[in-house]
Scaffold this active site. Structure first.
Site, PDB file in Angstrom:
ATOM      1  N   HIS A 149       0.288  -0.826   0.147  1.00 61.98           N
ATOM      2  CA  HIS A 149      -0.073  -0.023  -0.255  1.00 61.98           C
ATOM      3  C   HIS A 149       1.081   1.057  -0.257  1.00 61.98           C
ATOM      4  O   HIS A 149       0.503   2.028  -0.675  1.00 61.98           O
ATOM      5  CB  HIS A 149      -1.023   0.448   1.339  1.00 61.98           C
ATOM      6  CG  HIS A 149      -2.105  -1.242   1.407  1.00 61.98           C
ATOM      7  ND1 HIS A 149      -1.793  -1.885   2.646  1.00 61.98           N
ATOM      8  CD2 HIS A 149      -2.840  -1.876   0.315  1.00 61.98           C
ATOM      9  CE1 HIS A 149      -2.971  -3.164   2.598  1.00 61.98           C
ATOM     10  NE2 HIS A 149      -3.402  -2.375   1.104  1.00 61.98           N
ATOM     11  N   LYS A 155     -18.047  -6.646   5.762  1.00 67.28           N
ATOM     12  CA  LYS A 155     -16.120  -6.983   6.429  1.00 67.28           C
ATOM     13  C   LYS A 155     -15.781  -7.191   7.757  1.00 67.28           C
ATOM     14  O   LYS A 155     -16.463  -6.474   8.550  1.00 67.28           O
ATOM     15  CB  LYS A 155     -14.715  -6.570   5.776  1.00 67.28           C
ATOM     16  CG  LYS A 155     -15.000  -6.205   3.887  1.00 67.28           C
ATOM     17  CD  LYS A 155     -13.483  -6.071   3.170  1.00 67.28           C
ATOM     18  CE  LYS A 155     -13.418  -6.182   1.864  1.00 67.28           C
ATOM     19  NZ  LYS A 155     -12.332  -5.364   1.501  1.00 67.28           N
ATOM     20  N   ARG A 187      -2.605  -6.156  -8.073  1.00 71.27           N
ATOM     21  CA  ARG A 187      -1.268  -6.994  -8.296  1.00 71.27           C
ATOM     22  C   ARG A 187      -1.229  -8.259  -9.206  1.00 71.27           C
ATOM     23  O   ARG A 187      -0.201  -7.906  -9.557  1.00 71.27           O
ATOM     24  CB  ARG A 187      -1.156  -7.855  -6.622  1.00 71.27           C
ATOM     25  CG  ARG A 187      -1.228  -7.173  -5.332  1.00 71.27           C
ATOM     26  CD  ARG A 187      -1.683  -7.418  -4.597  1.00 71.27           C
ATOM     27  NE  ARG A 187      -3.128  -7.588  -4.147  1.00 71.27           N
ATOM     28  CZ  ARG A 187      -3.404  -7.458  -3.216  1.00 71.27           C
ATOM     29  NH1 ARG A 187      -2.843  -7.498  -1.992  1.00 71.27           N
ATOM     30  NH2 ARG A 187      -4.971  -7.249  -2.980  1.00 71.27           N
ATOM     31  N   SER A 240      -3.080  -7.602   3.133  1.00 70.87           N
ATOM     32  CA  SER A 240      -3.180  -7.736   4.365  1.00 70.87           C
ATOM     33  C   SER A 240      -3.774  -8.390   5.211  1.00 70.87           C
ATOM     34  O   SER A 240      -2.794  -9.279   6.267  1.00 70.87           O
ATOM     35  CB  SER A 240      -4.556  -6.633   4.699  1.00 70.87           C
ATOM     36  OG  SER A 240      -4.405  -5.337   4.307  1.00 70.87           O
TER      37      SER A 240
END
Ligand code: ADP
Length: 165
Positions: free
Chosen positions: A18, A42, A91, A129
Site C-alpha cells: 500500500h 467485512k 497485483r 493485509s
C-alpha cells in the site's frame, strides 16, 4: 487547480505494498487522500480509527498525503472533496476482474472521476493485509511486509489475539 486523488481500501492493516502505491501516487498528484473504507460486510481486525492512525504514522513526513475515513460510496466521497481520480493498486490478474468492474460502475455514477491503476512493484506482488495477519497470528516475522514504525504494534496486537482464543 489542485489535483487530488483518492486511494481507497481496507488497509487492515497498511502494508509496504500500500505504502508503495501511496508514494507513487503522491508523485503524480498534488494531494493524495488515503481513504479507509468502512465496509460493514467485512470483519476487520483493526477499527477504522486504528487503521487511520497506523496509516498516518506510516506516511508521516509525506506532506501531500492525508488520511480519512469514508463510510459512503467512494465516488461520492471523491466528488465531495473535489478529487479528479481514484487510484487503485493492481497485483495480479485476480485483482483485475473486480477492480475493472468497480471502475466501470464508478464511471457510470460519475463521469468526471477517472480510475487510475498502478501496477504493483514486483517485490510486493504477493503481499496482502490478510497474508500479513496470518503470519502475525502465528508469531512470524512481519518486518518485511509492514512499515517499520508500526511493525511492533501490529505484531503485538495480532499475536496477542491468538493467545486470547
Ligand atoms: P487487501 O487486498 O490487501 O486487503 P485493500 O482493500 O486494503 O487490500 O487494498 C487497497 C488497494 O491497494 C487496492 O487497490 C489493492 O489492489 C491495492 N493493494 C493492496 N496490496 C497491494 C500490493 N501489495 N501492491 C499493490 N497494490 C496493492
Amino acid at each position: 487547480m489542485i489535483r487530488t486523488a483518492v486511494y481507497p481500501g481496507s488497509f487492515d492493516p497498511i502494508t509496504l505494498g500500500h505504502l508503495d502505491i501511496i508514494h507513487r501516487a503522491a508523485k503524480l498528484f498534488d494531494k493524495v487522500v488515503v481513504t479507509v473504507a468502512v465496509n460493514p460486510q467485512k470483519k476487520p481486525s483493526f477499527s477504522p480509527e486504528e487503521r487511520v492512525d497506523l496509516i498516518r504514522r506510516a506516511t508521516q513526513g509525506m506532506d501531500n498525503v492525508e488520511v480519512q475515513i469514508c463510510s459512503t460510496l467512494i465516488v461520492d466521497f471523491a466528488r465531495s472533496i473535489g478529487a479528479v481520480a481514484i487510484v487503485k493498486g493492481l497485483r495480479a490478474l485476480t485483482d483485475f476482474d473486480y477492480e475493472f468492474q468497480m471502475a466501470l460502475v464508478n464511471r457510470n455514477i460519475s463521469q468526471e472521476i477517472e480510475t487510475l491503476f498502478l501496477t504493483t512493484s514486483a517485490e510486493y506482488m504477493f503481499l496482502s493485509s490478510s497474508a500479513v495477519k496470518q503470519v502475525a497470528y502465528y508469531g512470524g516475522d512481519i518486518s518485511h511486509f509492514i512499515p517499520e514504525c508500526i511493525c511492533g504494534d501490529i505484531q503485538k496486537r495480532l499475536h496477542a489475539n491468538s493467545t486470547e482464543q
